[in-house]
Design a protein around this motif. Structure first.
Motif, PDB file in Angstrom:
ATOM      1  N   SER A  42       0.833  -1.349  -0.021  1.00 27.89           N
ATOM      2  CA  SER A  42       0.005   0.190  -0.275  1.00 27.89           C
ATOM      3  C   SER A  42       0.598   1.430  -0.160  1.00 27.89           C
ATOM      4  O   SER A  42       2.377   1.231   0.152  1.00 27.89           O
ATOM      5  CB  SER A  42      -0.709   0.004   0.991  1.00 27.89           C
ATOM      6  OG  SER A  42       0.049   0.321   2.433  1.00 27.89           O
ATOM      7  N   VAL A  43       0.155   2.815  -0.460  1.00 21.28           N
ATOM      8  CA  VAL A  43       0.609   3.802  -0.839  1.00 21.28           C
ATOM      9  C   VAL A  43       0.106   4.826   0.868  1.00 21.28           C
ATOM     10  O   VAL A  43      -0.988   5.060   0.497  1.00 21.28           O
ATOM     11  CB  VAL A  43       1.180   4.055  -1.660  1.00 21.28           C
ATOM     12  CG1 VAL A  43       1.713   5.695  -1.531  1.00 21.28           C
ATOM     13  CG2 VAL A  43       1.440   3.270  -2.440  1.00 21.28           C
ATOM     14  N   LEU A  44       0.999   5.462   1.431  1.00 22.60           N
ATOM     15  CA  LEU A  44       0.423   6.844   2.326  1.00 22.60           C
ATOM     16  C   LEU A  44       1.106   8.034   1.976  1.00 22.60           C
ATOM     17  O   LEU A  44       1.868   8.175   1.995  1.00 22.60           O
ATOM     18  CB  LEU A  44       1.002   5.980   3.675  1.00 22.60           C
ATOM     19  CG  LEU A  44       0.460   4.934   3.878  1.00 22.60           C
ATOM     20  CD1 LEU A  44       1.879   4.765   4.914  1.00 22.60           C
ATOM     21  CD2 LEU A  44      -1.065   4.886   5.981  1.00 22.60           C
ATOM     22  N   HIS A  45      -0.169   8.745   1.062  1.00 19.97           N
ATOM     23  CA  HIS A  45      -0.492   9.776   0.036  1.00 19.97           C
ATOM     24  C   HIS A  45      -1.405  10.505   2.050  1.00 19.97           C
ATOM     25  O   HIS A  45      -2.487  11.007   1.514  1.00 19.97           O
ATOM     26  CB  HIS A  45      -1.028   9.810  -0.355  1.00 19.97           C
ATOM     27  CG  HIS A  45      -0.828   8.768  -1.853  1.00 19.97           C
ATOM     28  ND1 HIS A  45       0.221   9.133  -2.683  1.00 19.97           N
ATOM     29  CD2 HIS A  45      -1.609   7.304  -1.470  1.00 19.97           C
ATOM     30  CE1 HIS A  45       0.028   7.735  -2.977  1.00 19.97           C
ATOM     31  NE2 HIS A  45      -1.027   7.613  -2.550  1.00 19.97           N
ATOM     32  N   THR A  46      -0.645  11.882   1.999  1.00 17.64           N
ATOM     33  CA  THR A  46      -0.538  12.554   3.783  1.00 17.64           C
ATOM     34  C   THR A  46      -1.159  13.942   2.657  1.00 17.64           C
ATOM     35  O   THR A  46       0.472  14.329   1.830  1.00 17.64           O
ATOM     36  CB  THR A  46      -0.157  12.310   4.356  1.00 17.64           C
ATOM     37  OG1 THR A  46       1.237  12.318   4.727  1.00 17.64           O
ATOM     38  CG2 THR A  46      -0.800  11.027   5.754  1.00 17.64           C
ATOM     39  N   ALA A  47      -1.323  14.812   3.571  1.00 17.25           N
ATOM     40  CA  ALA A  47      -1.115  17.023   3.053  1.00 17.25           C
ATOM     41  C   ALA A  47      -0.119  17.475   3.754  1.00 17.25           C
ATOM     42  O   ALA A  47      -0.211  18.390   3.936  1.00 17.25           O
ATOM     43  CB  ALA A  47      -2.585  17.450   3.059  1.00 17.25           C
ATOM     44  N   ASP A  48       1.091  16.370   4.863  1.00 16.41           N
ATOM     45  CA  ASP A  48       2.016  17.030   5.521  1.00 16.41           C
ATOM     46  C   ASP A  48       2.910  17.651   4.684  1.00 16.41           C
ATOM     47  O   ASP A  48       3.949  17.407   5.652  1.00 16.41           O
ATOM     48  CB  ASP A  48       1.467  16.390   6.924  1.00 16.41           C
ATOM     49  CG  ASP A  48       2.439  15.257   6.573  1.00 16.41           C
ATOM     50  OD1 ASP A  48       2.425  14.429   5.547  1.00 16.41           O
ATOM     51  OD2 ASP A  48       2.896  14.418   7.780  1.00 16.41           O
ATOM     52  N   GLY A  49       3.306  17.010   3.444  1.00 19.74           N
ATOM     53  CA  GLY A  49       4.347  17.590   3.074  1.00 19.74           C
ATOM     54  C   GLY A  49       4.909  16.267   2.609  1.00 19.74           C
ATOM     55  O   GLY A  49       6.775  16.162   2.490  1.00 19.74           O
ATOM     56  N   ALA A  50       5.374  15.132   3.830  1.00 15.98           N
ATOM     57  CA  ALA A  50       6.080  13.617   3.849  1.00 15.98           C
ATOM     58  C   ALA A  50       6.185  13.144   2.519  1.00 15.98           C
ATOM     59  O   ALA A  50       6.688  12.438   2.513  1.00 15.98           O
ATOM     60  CB  ALA A  50       5.198  13.177   4.756  1.00 15.98           C
ATOM     61  N   GLY A  51       5.145  13.769   2.037  1.00 16.09           N
ATOM     62  CA  GLY A  51       5.255  12.305   0.638  1.00 16.09           C
ATOM     63  C   GLY A  51       4.713  11.078   0.162  1.00 16.09           C
ATOM     64  O   GLY A  51       4.009  10.997   1.400  1.00 16.09           O
ATOM     65  N   ALA A  52       4.521  10.634  -0.344  1.00 19.13           N
ATOM     66  CA  ALA A  52       4.742   9.077  -0.639  1.00 19.13           C
ATOM     67  C   ALA A  52       5.285   7.799   0.260  1.00 19.13           C
ATOM     68  O   ALA A  52       6.189   8.164  -0.199  1.00 19.13           O
ATOM     69  CB  ALA A  52       3.553   8.431  -2.328  1.00 19.13           C
ATOM     70  N   VAL A  53       4.380   7.278   0.901  1.00 21.27           N
ATOM     71  CA  VAL A  53       4.906   6.308   2.082  1.00 21.27           C
ATOM     72  C   VAL A  53       4.522   5.092   1.394  1.00 21.27           C
ATOM     73  O   VAL A  53       3.237   5.019   1.510  1.00 21.27           O
ATOM     74  CB  VAL A  53       4.984   6.580   3.033  1.00 21.27           C
ATOM     75  CG1 VAL A  53       5.718   5.120   3.888  1.00 21.27           C
ATOM     76  CG2 VAL A  53       5.676   7.986   3.925  1.00 21.27           C
ATOM     77  N   GLU A  54       5.606   4.062   0.532  1.00 19.50           N
ATOM     78  CA  GLU A  54       5.187   2.960   0.268  1.00 19.50           C
ATOM     79  C   GLU A  54       5.171   1.454   1.694  1.00 19.50           C
ATOM     80  O   GLU A  54       6.603   1.735   2.076  1.00 19.50           O
ATOM     81  CB  GLU A  54       6.162   2.825  -0.981  1.00 19.50           C
ATOM     82  CG  GLU A  54       5.803   3.279  -2.079  1.00 19.50           C
ATOM     83  CD  GLU A  54       6.305   2.403  -3.201  1.00 19.50           C
ATOM     84  OE1 GLU A  54       6.033   1.606  -3.756  1.00 19.50           O
ATOM     85  OE2 GLU A  54       6.595   3.578  -4.796  1.00 19.50           O
TER      86      GLU A  54
END
Ligand SMILES: Nc1ncnc2c1ncn2[C@@H]1O[C@H](COP(=O)(O)OP(=O)(O)OP(=O)(O)O)[C@@H](O)[C@H]1O
Ligand SMILES: O=c1[nH]cc([C@@H]2O[C@H](CO)[C@@H](O)[C@H]2O)c(=O)[nH]1
Length: 298
Positions: free
Chosen positions: A223-235
């Motif tokens: 899965s991939v986590l996308h957040t609005a906090d500017g951290a970028g996508a985390v796979e």
């Protein structure tokens, strides 16, 4: 409304589908148009119900809002759900059949065809949700099953917002996601597959609509986590596992994530824990594993 973070033992309220699942599997290559030798299981199912039962097996207090029919299947499913530890006192029984999902699998375990009767889930009204206002108001988190009627989904989301309760949504399927798209906003998290994500308008649109986390599911690929906090996508990779039956893996994953976040874990840490829950479910013939909590604690 904003309010202090929920206590670590806060209750989750799940609003969603309650089904009886009938799964038939042939023991030899399937011959259409005739009777085939095989085996069958009848188990409780439904996305919302499965999430709630998984939460109970993790030790999380949980209540379920939904509709069943006034038939034997409804009694069977509700008794089993209650025995697992889910509060079903807010489930409404209406004249008519309980929801059902009937699946025919071939001897490899591949789905040949499924038949879903979602009339009971379709019967859950905004009034049903508003009648449970005190239950929603007391929740640490609200989970919404994408099978809900659009107006009921919107009413539940608004009620949660009015009481500062974070909302998590499983969009369930591409058609259901497309139907709900305009209502998917102001959430703690949404968990779409790649196709559902497109149907919801994509990551930037969702983040702009107040969705804190877009957690994109990629089945066996993780899965991939996308957040609005500017951290970028985390796979995140999915843990290696034997594959026995993938049914319900997403439901266990969602339940485990909610449980871990309420217990104080960060979103990515909770997602890794949730993947462990999904892998345990994939490795089991059961849609919901009663031993999920014990297995995760090992
Ligand atoms: N074939 C597989 N091999 C290994 N892991 C898998 C496989 N399929 C699913 N998983 C695990 O289960 C998780 C959830 O799977 P998926 O994204 O397919 O959920 P889903 O379609 O929502 O499932 P369901 O609706 O049946 O509950 C994946 O992220 C992964 O961790
Ligand atoms: O079309 C549908 N197929 C399957 C389900 C349910 O999904 C559950 C697994 O995630 C399963 O228990 C089934 O009832 C549904 O609600 N609608």
């Amino acid at each position: 409304m904003t309010r202090p973070p929920a206590p670590p033992d806060a209750r989750v309220v799940v609003v969603g589908g309650i089904n009886a699942d009938l799964k038939a599997r042939t023991t030899a290559p399937l011959v259409p148009g005739t009777s085939n030798p095989g085996t069958a299981t009848l188990t409780p199912g439904g996305v919302g119900r499965n999430v709630a039962e998984n939460l109970a097996h993790l030790g999380r207090p949980v209540a379920l809002l939904g509709v069943v029919g006034d038939d034997d299947l409804g009694r069977l499913v509700l008794d089993a759900t209650s025995a697992a530890g889910v509060d079903v006192t807010h489930v409404r029984c209406r004249p008519g059949p309980t929801g059902s999902y009937t699946a025919l699998l071939d001897h490899h375990g591949e789905l040949v065809a499924g038949v879903a009767d979602m009339a009971a889930a379709d019967a859950l009204t905004p009034e049903d949700v508003r009648a449970a206002e005190s239950v929603v108001a007391g929740a640490g988190m609200l989970v919404l099953d994408g099978n809900l009627p659009v107006e009921t989904f919107a009413a539940a989301r608004d009620l949660a917002a009015a009481h500062g309760v974070p909302v998590v949504v499983d969009p369930v399927s591409v058609p259901k996601a497309a139907r709900l798209a305009a209502q998917v906003r102001d959430l703690l998290a949404v968990t779409p597959s790649h196709g559902e994500l497109a149907a919801l308008g994509g990551v930037p649109a969702l983040l702009a609509r107040g969705v804190g986390l877009v957690w994109e599911r990629r089945g066996a690929s993780g899965s991939v986590l996308h957040t609005a906090d500017g951290a970028g996508a985390v796979e995140l990779a999915a843990p290696e596992t034997a594959v026995v039956d993938v049914t319900g893996a997403g439901d266990a994953m969602l339940a485990a994530w909610c449980h871990a976040v309420l217990a104080g874990q960060g979103h990515a840490e909770a997602a890794a824990y949730a993947h462990e829950a999904a892998a345990l479910t994939v490795a089991s013939p059961l849609t919901v594993r009663p031993d999920l909590g014990e297995m995760l604690a090992r």
